[in-house]
Write an enzyme that holds these catalytic residues in place. Structure first.
Site, PDB file in Angstrom:
ATOM      1  N   HIS A  21       0.520  12.011   4.745  1.00  0.00           N
ATOM      2  CA  HIS A  21       0.494  10.544   4.672  1.00  0.00           C
ATOM      3  C   HIS A  21      -0.897  10.050   4.290  1.00  0.00           C
ATOM      4  O   HIS A  21      -1.048   9.184   3.423  1.00  0.00           O
ATOM      5  CB  HIS A  21       0.916   9.976   6.028  1.00  0.00           C
ATOM      6  CG  HIS A  21       0.768   8.502   6.164  1.00  0.00           C
ATOM      7  ND1 HIS A  21       1.811   7.623   5.996  1.00  0.00           N
ATOM      8  CD2 HIS A  21      -0.318   7.724   6.473  1.00  0.00           C
ATOM      9  CE1 HIS A  21       1.389   6.383   6.186  1.00  0.00           C
ATOM     10  NE2 HIS A  21       0.097   6.417   6.484  1.00  0.00           N
ATOM     11  N   GLU A  22      -1.922  10.621   4.924  1.00  0.00           N
ATOM     12  CA  GLU A  22      -3.291  10.182   4.643  1.00  0.00           C
ATOM     13  C   GLU A  22      -3.727  10.577   3.233  1.00  0.00           C
ATOM     14  O   GLU A  22      -4.402   9.807   2.541  1.00  0.00           O
ATOM     15  CB  GLU A  22      -4.256  10.752   5.685  1.00  0.00           C
ATOM     16  CG  GLU A  22      -3.970  10.320   7.119  1.00  0.00           C
ATOM     17  CD  GLU A  22      -3.910   8.800   7.284  1.00  0.00           C
ATOM     18  OE1 GLU A  22      -4.560   8.083   6.505  1.00  0.00           O
ATOM     19  OE2 GLU A  22      -3.195   8.349   8.204  1.00  0.00           O
ATOM     20  N   HIS A  32      -2.359   8.180   0.810  1.00  0.00           N
ATOM     21  CA  HIS A  32      -3.182   6.963   0.739  1.00  0.00           C
ATOM     22  C   HIS A  32      -4.303   7.138  -0.283  1.00  0.00           C
ATOM     23  O   HIS A  32      -4.574   6.253  -1.100  1.00  0.00           O
ATOM     24  CB  HIS A  32      -3.806   6.657   2.102  1.00  0.00           C
ATOM     25  CG  HIS A  32      -2.948   5.835   3.004  1.00  0.00           C
ATOM     26  ND1 HIS A  32      -2.276   4.705   2.580  1.00  0.00           N
ATOM     27  CD2 HIS A  32      -2.656   5.968   4.326  1.00  0.00           C
ATOM     28  CE1 HIS A  32      -1.619   4.177   3.603  1.00  0.00           C
ATOM     29  NE2 HIS A  32      -1.823   4.931   4.669  1.00  0.00           N
ATOM     30  N   GLU A  82       1.866   1.244   3.563  1.00  0.00           N
ATOM     31  CA  GLU A  82       2.263   2.260   4.534  1.00  0.00           C
ATOM     32  C   GLU A  82       3.588   2.903   4.153  1.00  0.00           C
ATOM     33  O   GLU A  82       3.768   4.125   4.283  1.00  0.00           O
ATOM     34  CB  GLU A  82       2.348   1.652   5.934  1.00  0.00           C
ATOM     35  CG  GLU A  82       1.008   1.279   6.537  1.00  0.00           C
ATOM     36  CD  GLU A  82       0.073   2.464   6.623  1.00  0.00           C
ATOM     37  OE1 GLU A  82       0.499   3.561   7.041  1.00  0.00           O
ATOM     38  OE2 GLU A  82      -1.101   2.307   6.249  1.00  0.00           O
TER      39      GLU A  82
END
Length: 292
Positions: free
Chosen positions: A144-145, A148, A225
């Site tokens: 997930h990071e 980003h 997100e």
């Protein structure tokens, strides 16, 4: 560098549009008659709006390290650290970005990514996250990071914040001059500069418009997100690990992060209009709609 160049060009375009619109509407003549130069106001709005945002972006990584007490893993000292570094490396290859710095910090379950450039970013996880999740769930959070970073979310959020800041600064002072001009109508001292009406109106409008800007920025952050969750699912080849990680986070107390970094974490407050993260349930539902 391309995103930074886009950031600057977009900022300049916003200021140019404001200037052209003000001229077409005759605002320039109004401002000049009341002792204010439109060019000076636009320059001030540009510096205050975008200057602060770009400085914040460029300082984001060192500030994150200092404020969160991040320990960078330059040389893994145990098997867990080696696994974390290798996991970040694998995701970076899949995402087509340079290897980020990898760090660990003491705290409740959370993780974040930051940095001005996607090829030299920082990905950090908390000790609480490592202790409270399975490896597959931690892997999903790391994915997930990295998503980003690959999506350029740090620059995107800075761009949006800069645009909002510029509009707030410009509109609050423009309306402040209009209010002051109305209050001082017929006053012989009109040409002596702005009066108390301008200063009071500007302060009030800075606050009110700032709240509106914060709502808009938070909305964009929530959409970001969902994209990062989907990015992690794509890189792992399944949405289930990300769903499990989010469900696990839903039963934990996520670690608090500094206000200027709240949007960078895996989890945030579940407020309404001002929340940087959507509710966990909505994020899981979005992943479920993609299938496994």
């Amino acid at each position: 560098m391309k995103r930074i160049a886009l950031f600057l060009l977009t900022n300049i375009a916003v200021v140019a549009v404001l200037g052209i619109t003000a001229n077409l509407l005759g605002v320039n003549r109004f401002l000049t008659s009341n002792g204010l130069n439109l060019g000076a106001l636009l320059g001030f709005a540009f510096i205050m709006g975008f200057g602060g945002a770009i400085i914040s972006l460029l300082m984001s990584k060192p500030m994150a390290k200092m404020s969160m007490g991040v320990r960078i893993i330059n040389q893994p000292s145990n098997a867990d650290e080696a696994w974390i570094v290798q996991t970040v490396h694998n995701f970076a290859l899949k995402a087509g970005i340079g290897m980020p710095e990898v760090g660990i910090y003491e705290g409740e379950p959370n993780a974040f990514a930051t940095g001005a450039f996607k090829n030299s970013a920082l990905v950090a996880v908390s000790t609480g996250l490592l202790q409270g999740m399975t490896r597959e769930e931690v892997e999903a959070v790391i994915g997930h990071e990295v998503a980003h970073v690959a999506n350029g979310d740090m620059v995107t959020m800075t761009l949006i914040q800069g645009v909002m800041n510029t509009f707030v600064v410009f509109l609050s002072r423009l309306i402040g001059y209009a209010v002051d001009s109305f209050l001082r109508k017929g006053d012989d001292r009109e040409s002596s500069g702005p009066g108390i009406g301008y200063y009071v109106s500007t302060i009030v409008l800075d606050i009110l418009l700032g709240f509106v800007a914060a709502i808009i920025v938070a909305w964009f952050s929530r959409q970001r997100e969902f994209r990062a969750d989907a990015g992690a699912a794509d890189m792992m080849g399944s949405s289930l690990p990300m769903q499990h990680a989010l469900a696990r986070l839903g039963g934990m107390h996520p670690g608090e992060m500094p206000k200027n970094m709240a949007a960078m974490g895996i989890a945030g407050s579940i407020g309404k209009l001002f929340s940087t993260h959507p509710p966990i349930e909505e994020r899981i539902a979005a992943l479920q709609s993609r299938g496994n």
